[in-house]
Design a protein around this motif. Structure first.
Motif, PDB file in Angstrom:
ATOM      1  N   PRO A 182     -16.323  19.910  -8.965  1.00  0.00           N
ATOM      2  CA  PRO A 182     -16.846  18.721  -8.163  1.00  0.00           C
ATOM      3  C   PRO A 182     -18.042  17.767  -8.594  1.00  0.00           C
ATOM      4  N   ILE A 183     -18.224  16.716  -8.064  1.00  0.00           N
ATOM      5  CA  ILE A 183     -19.405  16.038  -8.237  1.00  0.00           C
ATOM      6  C   ILE A 183     -20.251  16.016  -7.112  1.00  0.00           C
ATOM      7  N   THR A 184     -21.439  16.665  -6.901  1.00  0.00           N
ATOM      8  CA  THR A 184     -22.142  17.102  -5.981  1.00  0.00           C
ATOM      9  C   THR A 184     -23.548  16.500  -5.921  1.00  0.00           C
ATOM     10  N   LEU A 185     -24.023  15.808  -4.720  1.00  0.00           N
ATOM     11  CA  LEU A 185     -25.369  15.607  -4.609  1.00  0.00           C
ATOM     12  C   LEU A 185     -26.253  16.976  -4.383  1.00  0.00           C
ATOM     13  N   GLU A 186     -27.032  17.444  -5.235  1.00  0.00           N
ATOM     14  CA  GLU A 186     -27.597  18.910  -4.958  1.00  0.00           C
ATOM     15  C   GLU A 186     -28.846  18.501  -4.299  1.00  0.00           C
ATOM     16  N   LYS A 187     -29.632  17.590  -4.331  1.00  0.00           N
ATOM     17  CA  LYS A 187     -31.016  17.597  -4.001  1.00  0.00           C
ATOM     18  C   LYS A 187     -31.288  15.931  -3.583  1.00  0.00           C
ATOM     19  N   LEU A 188     -32.038  15.843  -2.524  1.00  0.00           N
ATOM     20  CA  LEU A 188     -32.667  14.556  -2.212  1.00  0.00           C
ATOM     21  C   LEU A 188     -33.871  14.756  -1.504  1.00  0.00           C
ATOM     22  N   THR A 189     -35.019  14.736  -2.228  1.00  0.00           N
ATOM     23  CA  THR A 189     -36.432  15.022  -1.785  1.00  0.00           C
ATOM     24  C   THR A 189     -37.389  13.749  -2.004  1.00  0.00           C
ATOM     25  N   PRO A 190     -38.588  13.836  -1.360  1.00  0.00           N
ATOM     26  CA  PRO A 190     -39.591  12.678  -1.530  1.00  0.00           C
ATOM     27  C   PRO A 190     -40.278  13.060  -2.930  1.00  0.00           C
ATOM     28  N   ASP A 191     -40.545  11.980  -3.794  1.00  0.00           N
ATOM     29  CA  ASP A 191     -41.249  12.266  -4.920  1.00  0.00           C
ATOM     30  C   ASP A 191     -42.775  11.776  -4.803  1.00  0.00           C
ATOM     31  N   PRO A 192     -43.510  12.464  -4.589  1.00  0.00           N
ATOM     32  CA  PRO A 192     -44.870  11.873  -4.583  1.00  0.00           C
ATOM     33  C   PRO A 192     -45.457  11.230  -5.705  1.00  0.00           C
ATOM     34  N   SER A 193     -45.234  11.586  -6.770  1.00  0.00           N
ATOM     35  CA  SER A 193     -45.613  10.694  -7.855  1.00  0.00           C
ATOM     36  C   SER A 193     -45.106   9.210  -7.933  1.00  0.00           C
ATOM     37  N   THR A 194     -44.089   8.955  -7.336  1.00  0.00           N
ATOM     38  CA  THR A 194     -43.527   7.921  -7.462  1.00  0.00           C
ATOM     39  C   THR A 194     -43.355   7.101  -6.098  1.00  0.00           C
ATOM     40  N   GLY A 195     -43.373   7.974  -4.968  1.00  0.00           N
ATOM     41  CA  GLY A 195     -43.000   7.401  -3.545  1.00  0.00           C
ATOM     42  C   GLY A 195     -41.737   7.016  -3.502  1.00  0.00           C
ATOM     43  N   PHE A 196     -40.761   7.159  -4.281  1.00  0.00           N
ATOM     44  CA  PHE A 196     -39.327   7.030  -4.015  1.00  0.00           C
ATOM     45  C   PHE A 196     -38.750   8.635  -3.491  1.00  0.00           C
ATOM     46  N   MET A 197     -37.421   8.425  -3.561  1.00  0.00           N
ATOM     47  CA  MET A 197     -36.858   9.741  -3.260  1.00  0.00           C
ATOM     48  C   MET A 197     -36.045  10.520  -4.447  1.00  0.00           C
ATOM     49  N   ALA A 198     -36.507  11.668  -4.942  1.00  0.00           N
ATOM     50  CA  ALA A 198     -35.730  12.143  -6.219  1.00  0.00           C
ATOM     51  C   ALA A 198     -34.342  12.954  -5.795  1.00  0.00           C
ATOM     52  N   ILE A 199     -33.636  12.740  -6.704  1.00  0.00           N
ATOM     53  CA  ILE A 199     -32.115  13.029  -6.677  1.00  0.00           C
ATOM     54  C   ILE A 199     -31.796  13.792  -7.728  1.00  0.00           C
ATOM     55  N   GLU A 200     -30.862  14.699  -7.408  1.00  0.00           N
ATOM     56  CA  GLU A 200     -30.161  15.752  -8.540  1.00  0.00           C
ATOM     57  C   GLU A 200     -28.873  15.640  -8.267  1.00  0.00           C
ATOM     58  N   ILE A 201     -27.930  15.096  -9.054  1.00  0.00           N
ATOM     59  CA  ILE A 201     -26.507  15.152  -9.013  1.00  0.00           C
ATOM     60  C   ILE A 201     -25.962  16.106 -10.209  1.00  0.00           C
ATOM     61  N   SER A 202     -25.120  17.073  -9.714  1.00  0.00           N
ATOM     62  CA  SER A 202     -24.245  18.059 -10.563  1.00  0.00           C
ATOM     63  C   SER A 202     -23.004  17.565 -10.617  1.00  0.00           C
ATOM     64  N   LEU A 203     -22.471  17.767 -12.088  1.00  0.00           N
ATOM     65  CA  LEU A 203     -21.054  17.450 -12.534  1.00  0.00           C
ATOM     66  C   LEU A 203     -20.475  18.499 -13.241  1.00  0.00           C
ATOM     67  N   LYS A 204     -19.681  19.268 -12.600  1.00  0.00           N
ATOM     68  CA  LYS A 204     -18.999  20.495 -13.398  1.00  0.00           C
ATOM     69  C   LYS A 204     -17.673  19.974 -13.628  1.00  0.00           C
ATOM     70  N   VAL A 205     -17.427  20.512 -14.956  1.00  0.00           N
ATOM     71  CA  VAL A 205     -16.354  20.173 -15.639  1.00  0.00           C
ATOM     72  C   VAL A 205     -15.224  21.040 -15.022  1.00  0.00           C
ATOM     73  N   LYS A 206     -13.932  20.408 -14.812  1.00  0.00           N
ATOM     74  CA  LYS A 206     -12.733  20.770 -14.234  1.00  0.00           C
ATOM     75  C   LYS A 206     -12.149  22.008 -14.889  1.00  0.00           C
ATOM     76  N   THR A 207     -11.844  23.237 -14.498  1.00  0.00           N
ATOM     77  CA  THR A 207     -11.278  24.306 -14.770  1.00  0.00           C
ATOM     78  C   THR A 207     -10.009  23.970 -15.238  1.00  0.00           C
ATOM     79  N   GLU A 208      -9.238  24.920 -15.991  1.00  0.00           N
ATOM     80  CA  GLU A 208      -7.828  24.747 -16.519  1.00  0.00           C
ATOM     81  C   GLU A 208      -6.939  24.600 -15.366  1.00  0.00           C
ATOM     82  N   GLY A 209      -7.159  25.109 -14.235  1.00  0.00           N
ATOM     83  CA  GLY A 209      -6.053  25.108 -13.139  1.00  0.00           C
ATOM     84  C   GLY A 209      -6.208  23.623 -12.534  1.00  0.00           C
ATOM     85  N   LYS A 210      -7.500  23.347 -12.173  1.00  0.00           N
ATOM     86  CA  LYS A 210      -7.583  21.881 -11.846  1.00  0.00           C
ATOM     87  C   LYS A 210      -7.256  20.853 -12.622  1.00  0.00           C
ATOM     88  N   LYS A 211      -7.057  20.974 -13.869  1.00  0.00           N
ATOM     89  CA  LYS A 211      -6.726  20.067 -14.847  1.00  0.00           C
ATOM     90  C   LYS A 211      -5.197  19.972 -14.716  1.00  0.00           C
TER      91      LYS A 211
END
Length: 211
Positions: A182-211
């Motif tokens: 899957p491609i998943t939005l893991e985090k969405l939190t305030p970033d005090p240093s910039t005043g924006f929202m910090a994000i983290e997105i994970s992209l997991k490589v598909k397994t052989e079965g899913k391929k």
């Protein structure tokens, strides 16, 4: 018919002792054929010889054991050097083998690093800025994980909407969607240093079965 005993057949009368015996038996000489002092001296000599033999055997055993200990310690010291060198070479081989395994696993990734970075740059909206792209490739080459970290401009709701839309864009991309699941939005939190929202997105490589 009584028989009369002759006077000549009667027992002689023993004369009583007429003086005291003043002999000192401790000072009299030993008149035995083998004197007592001979046995005492023989036993003492035999005991002394036995003690000397026992002490000599004990010293010989101690000397023999000391030599064996010295030889064993010398062999241990020699083997310790060889063992230390073998451990050093084994550790060096393990490190180099891990590097080769990591490189081999990295080369087996279904998408090249340059292509991945280029596609991320092409799909990135103007509201999102990526600060770091991390690629985690285990030694067995399985469960490869790509991680994106950055910030999103706008309010919390606007940032959440922009981040979710970007995840949908990545999922719908013909190349990225075929490689990662899957491609998943893991985090969405305030970033005090910039005043924006910090994000983290994970992209997991598909397994052989899913391929």
């Amino acid at each position: 018919m009584l028989s009369l005993t002759k006077k000549s057949d009667a027992q002689p009368v023993v004369a009583p002792l007429w003086h005291t015996n003043f002999r000192n038996f401790d000072r009299l000489p030993d008149t035995k054929v083998v004197r007592t002092t001979f046995f005492i001296n023989t036993a003492a000599g035999a005991l002394a010889v036995a003690l000397l033999l026992w002490l000599g055997y004990r010293e010989f055993r101690i000397h023999s054991i000391s030599e064996q200990i010295a030889e064993a310690q010398s062999e241990i010291d020699s083997n310790a050097k060889k063992n230390a060198e073998a451990l050093r070479l084994t550790q060096l081989f393990t490190q180099e083998d891990k590097k080769l395994s990591d490189t081999e696993a990295f080369l087996k990734t279904p998408i090249g690093v340059s292509e991945y970075v280029m596609l991320i740059g092409q799909t990135l909206p103007k509201e999102i800025s990526i600060d770091m792209a991390d690629i985690r490739v285990p030694a067995d080459g399985k469960n490869q994980l790509y991680v994106l970290r950055g910030v999103v401009a706008g309010s919390r709701d606007q940032a959440a909407g922009a981040a979710s839309s970007y995840v949908d864009v990545l999922r719908a991309h013909p190349k990225l969607g075929a490689v990662f699941d899957p491609i998943t939005l893991e985090k969405l939190t305030p970033d005090p240093s910039t005043g924006f929202m910090a994000i983290e997105i994970s992209l997991k490589v598909k397994t052989e079965g899913k391929k």
